[in-house]
Scaffold this motif. Sequence first.
Motif, PDB file in Angstrom:
ATOM      1  N   GLY A 100       0.829  -1.196   0.000  1.00  0.00           N
ATOM      2  CA  GLY A 100       0.000   0.000   0.000  1.00  0.00           C
ATOM      3  C   GLY A 100       0.867   1.250   0.000  1.00  0.00           C
ATOM      4  N   GLY A 101       0.211   2.388  -0.047  1.00  0.00           N
ATOM      5  CA  GLY A 101       0.942   3.646  -0.041  1.00  0.00           C
ATOM      6  C   GLY A 101       1.003   4.266  -1.420  1.00  0.00           C
ATOM      7  N   MET A 102      -0.144   4.782  -1.873  1.00  0.00           N
ATOM      8  CA  MET A 102      -0.229   5.470  -3.155  1.00  0.00           C
ATOM      9  C   MET A 102      -0.916   6.812  -2.923  1.00  0.00           C
ATOM     10  SD  MET A 102       1.073   3.394  -5.512  1.00  0.00           S
ATOM     11  CE  MET A 102       0.342   3.669  -7.130  1.00  0.00           C
ATOM     12  N   SER A 103      -0.452   7.819  -3.603  1.00  0.00           N
ATOM     13  CA  SER A 103      -1.017   9.162  -3.474  1.00  0.00           C
ATOM     14  C   SER A 103      -1.794   9.510  -4.729  1.00  0.00           C
ATOM     15  CB  SER A 103       0.104  10.176  -3.245  1.00  0.00           C
ATOM     16  OG  SER A 103      -0.330  11.497  -3.514  1.00  0.00           O
ATOM     17  N   PHE A 104      -3.060   9.920  -4.560  1.00  0.00           N
ATOM     18  CA  PHE A 104      -3.820  10.342  -5.732  1.00  0.00           C
ATOM     19  C   PHE A 104      -3.164  11.543  -6.393  1.00  0.00           C
ATOM     20  CE2 PHE A 104      -6.609  13.527  -7.517  1.00  0.00           C
ATOM     21  CZ  PHE A 104      -7.130  12.823  -8.583  1.00  0.00           C
ATOM     22  N   HIS A 105      -2.756  12.509  -5.586  1.00  0.00           N
ATOM     23  CA  HIS A 105      -2.200  13.734  -6.161  1.00  0.00           C
ATOM     24  C   HIS A 105      -0.901  13.453  -6.907  1.00  0.00           C
ATOM     25  CE1 HIS A 105      -4.894  15.108  -2.906  1.00  0.00           C
ATOM     26  NE2 HIS A 105      -5.186  16.067  -3.758  1.00  0.00           N
ATOM     27  N   GLY A 106      -0.099  12.520  -6.397  1.00  0.00           N
ATOM     28  CA  GLY A 106       1.092  12.107  -7.133  1.00  0.00           C
ATOM     29  C   GLY A 106       0.727  11.373  -8.407  1.00  0.00           C
ATOM     30  N   GLY A 107      -0.302  10.511  -8.306  1.00  0.00           N
ATOM     31  CA  GLY A 107      -0.771   9.804  -9.496  1.00  0.00           C
ATOM     32  C   GLY A 107      -1.295  10.753 -10.545  1.00  0.00           C
ATOM     33  N   LEU A 108      -1.972  11.822 -10.100  1.00  0.00           N
ATOM     34  CA  LEU A 108      -2.480  12.815 -11.040  1.00  0.00           C
ATOM     35  C   LEU A 108      -1.335  13.481 -11.798  1.00  0.00           C
ATOM     36  CD1 LEU A 108      -4.817  14.506 -12.186  1.00  0.00           C
ATOM     37  CD2 LEU A 108      -4.529  16.063 -10.242  1.00  0.00           C
ATOM     38  N   LEU A 109      -0.286  13.856 -11.069  1.00  0.00           N
ATOM     39  CA  LEU A 109       0.873  14.464 -11.727  1.00  0.00           C
ATOM     40  C   LEU A 109       1.514  13.487 -12.707  1.00  0.00           C
ATOM     41  CD1 LEU A 109       2.518  16.331  -8.702  1.00  0.00           C
ATOM     42  CD2 LEU A 109       1.185  17.320 -10.577  1.00  0.00           C
TER      43      LEU A 109
END
Length: 278
Positions: A100-109
Amino acid sequence: MTHPLIHPQFDPVAFHVFGWPIHWYGLTYLAAFGLFLWLANVQVSRPWNAQRGWTRQGVDDLLFFGVLGVVLGGRMGYVLFYKPGEFLKHPLDIFAVWQGGMSFHGGLLGVIVALAFFGWRRGFKFFEVADLVAPCVPTGLAMGRLGNFINGELWGRPADASVPWAMIFPQAHDQIPRHPSQIYQFLGEGVLLFIILWLFSRKPRPMAAMSGLFLIGYGAFRFAAEYFREPDEFLGLRWFGWSQGQWLSAPMVVAGLLMMIWAYRRVRGVGTPSVART
């Protein structure tokens, strides 16, 4: 007095294939990509998207770049936005995505970079790609929040005893009834946002309007949900009592509003909607 619910404590491993564990979290990502592929193919069948040169083969290729953007950006965003110090001490843990450990905002970038690269390779403007993708994303977000709930992670803040769906999360190591904030986000960022964007996408819109509405919708739903989600212990609340998620989401709403204003002013300036390439 209402008795709180207890999180079911699902086994994070759904099944094994030749002894190799297949995690629910990974399956939710697989479902997210499958839903995106299906919905994007519906989008390219619409006349105004076909006129822009979209094909089913293009969607398949776009998915490949999108997956790279989501996984690499999401992981690196989590590392940089949430736990830079911890991963600096244990850099190999960066690759342990199954924990686990995923960031939506990082994924968006990451997705923004992937879409820009795809558009450059295929001769599409950035917002032509982003507008096609935007209404297909919320179902994937819903799957991600479902994975969070199955894992019993990212639980909510303490809830009033009168809340009938308040839930005890044993992973929190307390017996405090909490808001199931993963479900709130599943419904807001996932289901409701999908309905809004899908209905909006049923007619041709000015270029960048769809992307702008996505940023507004996601930012607003995420900002609201953060009031029910327990802040990360290692970060806590920040300025104005906002969480890290709220500080990352508020600029999305502002950016989305500016994009929609620009999109519709651009249409009035040229006199006709931006359906075909210009």
